[in-house]
Design a protein around this motif. Structure first.
Motif, PDB file in Angstrom:
ATOM      1  N   GLY A 104       0.790  -1.195   0.002  1.00  0.00           N
ATOM      2  CA  GLY A 104       0.156   0.098  -0.179  1.00  0.00           C
ATOM      3  C   GLY A 104       0.864   1.157  -0.051  1.00  0.00           C
ATOM      4  O   GLY A 104       0.677   2.054  -0.610  1.00  0.00           O
ATOM      5  N   GLU A 107       3.435   1.051  -3.311  1.00  0.00           N
ATOM      6  CA  GLU A 107       2.815   1.600  -4.771  1.00  0.00           C
ATOM      7  C   GLU A 107       2.068   2.937  -4.706  1.00  0.00           C
ATOM      8  O   GLU A 107       2.035   3.694  -5.784  1.00  0.00           O
ATOM      9  CB  GLU A 107       1.644   0.412  -4.917  1.00  0.00           C
ATOM     10  CG  GLU A 107       2.333  -0.859  -5.198  1.00  0.00           C
ATOM     11  CD  GLU A 107       1.411  -2.063  -5.741  1.00  0.00           C
ATOM     12  OE1 GLU A 107       0.237  -1.684  -6.163  1.00  0.00           O
ATOM     13  OE2 GLU A 107       1.611  -3.162  -5.386  1.00  0.00           O
ATOM     14  N   GLU A 108       1.740   3.218  -3.625  1.00  0.00           N
ATOM     15  CA  GLU A 108       1.098   4.725  -3.497  1.00  0.00           C
ATOM     16  C   GLU A 108       2.020   5.895  -3.589  1.00  0.00           C
ATOM     17  O   GLU A 108       1.988   6.768  -4.501  1.00  0.00           O
ATOM     18  CB  GLU A 108       0.033   4.906  -2.287  1.00  0.00           C
ATOM     19  CG  GLU A 108      -1.220   3.786  -2.397  1.00  0.00           C
ATOM     20  CD  GLU A 108      -2.020   4.149  -3.717  1.00  0.00           C
ATOM     21  OE1 GLU A 108      -2.338   5.381  -4.138  1.00  0.00           O
ATOM     22  OE2 GLU A 108      -2.389   3.266  -4.289  1.00  0.00           O
ATOM     23  N   ARG A 112       0.771   7.356  -6.996  1.00  0.00           N
ATOM     24  CA  ARG A 112       0.059   8.604  -6.504  1.00  0.00           C
ATOM     25  C   ARG A 112       0.950   9.782  -6.050  1.00  0.00           C
ATOM     26  O   ARG A 112       0.864  11.007  -6.170  1.00  0.00           O
ATOM     27  CB  ARG A 112      -1.005   8.277  -5.338  1.00  0.00           C
ATOM     28  CG  ARG A 112      -2.520   8.204  -6.108  1.00  0.00           C
ATOM     29  CD  ARG A 112      -2.830   7.194  -7.133  1.00  0.00           C
ATOM     30  NE  ARG A 112      -2.636   5.689  -6.670  1.00  0.00           N
ATOM     31  CZ  ARG A 112      -2.449   4.774  -7.420  1.00  0.00           C
ATOM     32  NH1 ARG A 112      -2.892   5.045  -8.621  1.00  0.00           N
ATOM     33  NH2 ARG A 112      -2.539   3.685  -7.012  1.00  0.00           N
ATOM     34  N   ASN A 133      -2.934   5.822 -14.067  1.00  0.00           N
ATOM     35  CA  ASN A 133      -3.529   4.555 -13.399  1.00  0.00           C
ATOM     36  C   ASN A 133      -3.481   3.751 -14.776  1.00  0.00           C
ATOM     37  O   ASN A 133      -3.938   2.496 -14.310  1.00  0.00           O
ATOM     38  CB  ASN A 133      -4.803   4.921 -12.982  1.00  0.00           C
ATOM     39  CG  ASN A 133      -4.529   5.704 -11.607  1.00  0.00           C
ATOM     40  OD1 ASN A 133      -4.095   5.088 -10.787  1.00  0.00           O
ATOM     41  ND2 ASN A 133      -5.144   6.822 -11.329  1.00  0.00           N
ATOM     42  N   GLY A 154      -7.112   2.309  -9.655  1.00  0.00           N
ATOM     43  CA  GLY A 154      -6.070   3.270  -9.635  1.00  0.00           C
ATOM     44  C   GLY A 154      -6.609   4.501  -9.551  1.00  0.00           C
ATOM     45  O   GLY A 154      -6.483   5.278  -8.943  1.00  0.00           O
ATOM     46  N   LEU A 157      -8.272   5.302  -6.423  1.00  0.00           N
ATOM     47  CA  LEU A 157      -7.315   5.833  -5.581  1.00  0.00           C
ATOM     48  C   LEU A 157      -6.799   7.033  -5.703  1.00  0.00           C
ATOM     49  O   LEU A 157      -6.439   7.979  -4.949  1.00  0.00           O
ATOM     50  CB  LEU A 157      -6.210   4.804  -5.410  1.00  0.00           C
ATOM     51  CG  LEU A 157      -6.652   3.290  -4.725  1.00  0.00           C
ATOM     52  CD1 LEU A 157      -5.471   2.298  -5.017  1.00  0.00           C
ATOM     53  CD2 LEU A 157      -6.816   3.409  -3.315  1.00  0.00           C
ATOM     54  N   LEU A 161      -6.899  10.853  -3.454  1.00  0.00           N
ATOM     55  CA  LEU A 161      -5.770  11.472  -3.261  1.00  0.00           C
ATOM     56  C   LEU A 161      -6.080  13.062  -2.901  1.00  0.00           C
ATOM     57  O   LEU A 161      -5.499  13.604  -2.137  1.00  0.00           O
ATOM     58  CB  LEU A 161      -4.627  11.404  -4.321  1.00  0.00           C
ATOM     59  CG  LEU A 161      -3.406  12.376  -4.256  1.00  0.00           C
ATOM     60  CD1 LEU A 161      -2.465  11.929  -3.152  1.00  0.00           C
ATOM     61  CD2 LEU A 161      -2.555  12.306  -5.546  1.00  0.00           C
ATOM     62  N   LEU A 169      -1.608  11.820   0.316  1.00  0.00           N
ATOM     63  CA  LEU A 169      -1.315  10.650   0.114  1.00  0.00           C
ATOM     64  C   LEU A 169      -1.860   9.409   1.339  1.00  0.00           C
ATOM     65  O   LEU A 169      -1.779   8.456   0.935  1.00  0.00           O
ATOM     66  CB  LEU A 169       0.385  10.450  -0.393  1.00  0.00           C
ATOM     67  CG  LEU A 169       0.597   9.312  -1.065  1.00  0.00           C
ATOM     68  CD1 LEU A 169       0.092   9.100  -2.217  1.00  0.00           C
ATOM     69  CD2 LEU A 169       2.054   9.647  -1.137  1.00  0.00           C
ATOM     70  N   PRO A 172      -5.176   7.455  -0.057  1.00  0.00           N
ATOM     71  CA  PRO A 172      -5.079   6.250  -0.769  1.00  0.00           C
ATOM     72  C   PRO A 172      -4.278   5.069  -0.055  1.00  0.00           C
ATOM     73  O   PRO A 172      -4.289   3.707  -0.440  1.00  0.00           O
ATOM     74  CB  PRO A 172      -4.531   6.823  -1.938  1.00  0.00           C
ATOM     75  CG  PRO A 172      -4.261   8.110  -1.932  1.00  0.00           C
ATOM     76  CD  PRO A 172      -4.870   8.698  -0.711  1.00  0.00           C
ATOM     77  N   VAL A 173      -3.053   5.653   0.645  1.00  0.00           N
ATOM     78  CA  VAL A 173      -2.367   4.494   1.264  1.00  0.00           C
ATOM     79  C   VAL A 173      -3.008   3.811   2.213  1.00  0.00           C
ATOM     80  O   VAL A 173      -2.934   2.410   2.078  1.00  0.00           O
ATOM     81  CB  VAL A 173      -0.930   5.093   2.024  1.00  0.00           C
ATOM     82  CG1 VAL A 173      -0.589   4.260   2.905  1.00  0.00           C
ATOM     83  CG2 VAL A 173       0.078   5.575   1.071  1.00  0.00           C
ATOM     84  N   HIS A 176      -5.647   1.522   0.126  1.00  0.00           N
ATOM     85  CA  HIS A 176      -4.785   0.285  -0.547  1.00  0.00           C
ATOM     86  C   HIS A 176      -4.265  -0.693   0.418  1.00  0.00           C
ATOM     87  O   HIS A 176      -4.420  -2.001   0.322  1.00  0.00           O
ATOM     88  CB  HIS A 176      -3.685   0.907  -1.285  1.00  0.00           C
ATOM     89  CG  HIS A 176      -3.024   0.152  -2.366  1.00  0.00           C
ATOM     90  ND1 HIS A 176      -2.398   0.592  -3.541  1.00  0.00           N
ATOM     91  CD2 HIS A 176      -2.886  -1.331  -2.360  1.00  0.00           C
ATOM     92  CE1 HIS A 176      -1.885  -0.260  -4.025  1.00  0.00           C
ATOM     93  NE2 HIS A 176      -2.207  -1.450  -3.687  1.00  0.00           N
TER      94      HIS A 176
END
Length: 198
Positions: A104, A107-108, A112, A133, A154, A157, A161, A169, A172-173, A176
């Motif tokens: 999480g 990738e974020e 992002r 995305n 994506g 997410l 944001l 951030l 979305p973290v 995810h």
């Protein structure tokens, strides 16, 4: 026939290292683009609340898709059970949460924290959201349907944001991480139930 399943310990460590290494990729791309990947990551009670609430629709959709008898959906379900089931079998919920948290965050931070703002700066908000995305979906392209679903997740997410008018951030973290964690638990439960039926 010889068991070709992955060594669970090796898979788990490799997955953690791979996901964690995405932070290095984010730092490198951020250096190229002059973007601090962590600039928009800060503690906020609203971000935590939005993250918790934002996880719910994704998880409900995931559970609902487990019940669909559509061939392409069942193919994704079978793939997840056959790869993640044996590889994560025997790990406890805390281990699965650690892997979900690493995935999480990393990738974020990459998608992002760097790619989305980088593309937004050059192409505008909507194009940045879409194209960053599409890349997210392609990176997750284990099947065409999975790639399409990952692209939509994506975008979801990416919208979160900026949810609530504050770019953070953390939202979305959290989404995810919790989504991956809950999905892992569902997959493990289905895998164990399948083993008991045999």
């Amino acid at each position: 026939m010889e068991d070709k399943s992955l060594n669970p310990q090796k898979f788990f460590k490799t997955a953690c290292y791979f996901e964690g290494s995405l932070i290095l990729v984010a730092l490198f791309l951020g250096w190229i683009a002059d973007i601090n990947p962590f600039a928009d990551l800060h503690f906020s009670e609203n971000a935590i609340l939005y993250g918790l609430l934002g996880t719910l629709p994704l998880f409900v959709l995931f559970v609902a898709m487990q019940q669909l008898q559509i061939e392409s959906v069942q193919r994704v379900r079978k793939l997840l059970l056959e790869t993640l089931g044996p590889a994560m079998h025997g790990y406890g919920w805390a281990d699965l949460f650690v892997l979900a948290a690493i995935a999480g965050l990393s990738e974020e931070v990459l998608f992002r924290g760097v790619l989305q703002p980088w593309m937004e700066a050059g192409w505008g908000m909507n194009a940045g959201l879409l194209f960053s995305n599409i890349i997210f979906g392609l990176v997750h392209a284990v099947t065409p349907l999975y790639a399409a679903l990952a692209t939509l997740v994506g975008i979801y997410l990416g919208v979160f944001l900026d949810y609530g008018g504050e770019r953070n951030l953390l939202t979305p973290v959290i989404i995810h991480t919790l989504y991956d964690f809950l999905a892992f638990l569902v997959i493990m439960r289905a895998y164990k139930a399948g083993k008991e039926e045999k």
